[in-house]
Scaffold this active site. Structure first.
Site, PDB file in Angstrom:
ATOM      1  N   CYS A  65       0.824  -1.213   0.000  1.00 13.10           N
ATOM      2  CA  CYS A  65       0.000   0.000   0.000  1.00 13.10           C
ATOM      3  C   CYS A  65       0.862   1.269   0.000  1.00 13.10           C
ATOM      4  O   CYS A  65       1.583   1.530   0.963  1.00 13.10           O
ATOM      5  CB  CYS A  65      -0.908  -0.039   1.233  1.00 13.10           C
ATOM      6  N   CYS A  68       0.100   3.708   2.834  1.00 12.53           N
ATOM      7  CA  CYS A  68       0.598   3.139   4.100  1.00 12.53           C
ATOM      8  C   CYS A  68       2.081   3.441   4.262  1.00 12.53           C
ATOM      9  O   CYS A  68       2.536   3.780   5.365  1.00 12.53           O
ATOM     10  CB  CYS A  68       0.387   1.628   4.134  1.00 12.53           C
TER      11      CYS A  68
END
Length: 141
Positions: A65, A68
């Site tokens: 991600c 993230c």
């Protein structure tokens, strides 16, 4: 105050006035405060959530991600600023699918604040450090 060791995951009783003295775990002798996020798993999550008297900010994230990865240094900065008032933790949802399922994580990153063993707030998506600090302040009044 009950503090769970980030190394051996055992609960320690630490007088509130000693929190600033960088106490060690009574069991493994490691530092109870590391000024960085701790990694939690399906096996260790409940030990921290249920046994810590400090509020815990949990970042549910995944290695693939992009947002993230952008949040990682922000969480490091927040952890160093709030180390004895708030525990910052990370749960990699791909490696810990039970937690993702249990907490109904539908998008990542998802940040959740736990206090007294219960989730008290949740925020999905990336944010800046100042936005995160403002959100935490409003949640932990």
């Amino acid at each position: 105050m009950k503090i769970v060791c980030p190394s051996c995951h055992r609960a320690n009783n630490v007088p509130q006035e000693r929190l600033q003295e960088n106490p060690n775990c009574g069991a493994c002798k490691q530092k109870l405060f590391t000024a960085k996020p701790i990694n939690l798993s399906d096996a260790t999550f409940a030990k921290h959530i249920l046994n810590s008297e400090l509020p815990i900010l949990v970042d549910f994230w995944a290695e693939w991600c992009g947002p993230c990865k952008m949040m990682a240094p922000i969480l490091d900065g927040v952890a160093s600023k709030v180390d004895t008032q708030l525990r910052v933790a990370k749960v990699e949802t791909d490696l810990n699918p039970q937690l993702g399922q249990q907490y109904n994580i539908r998008s990542i990153p998802t940040l959740a604040v736990f206090k007294g063993g219960k989730e008290i707030a949740r925020q999905a998506g990336a944010m800046s450090e100042s936005q995160l600090m403002d959100w935490l302040s409003s949640v932990l009044k």
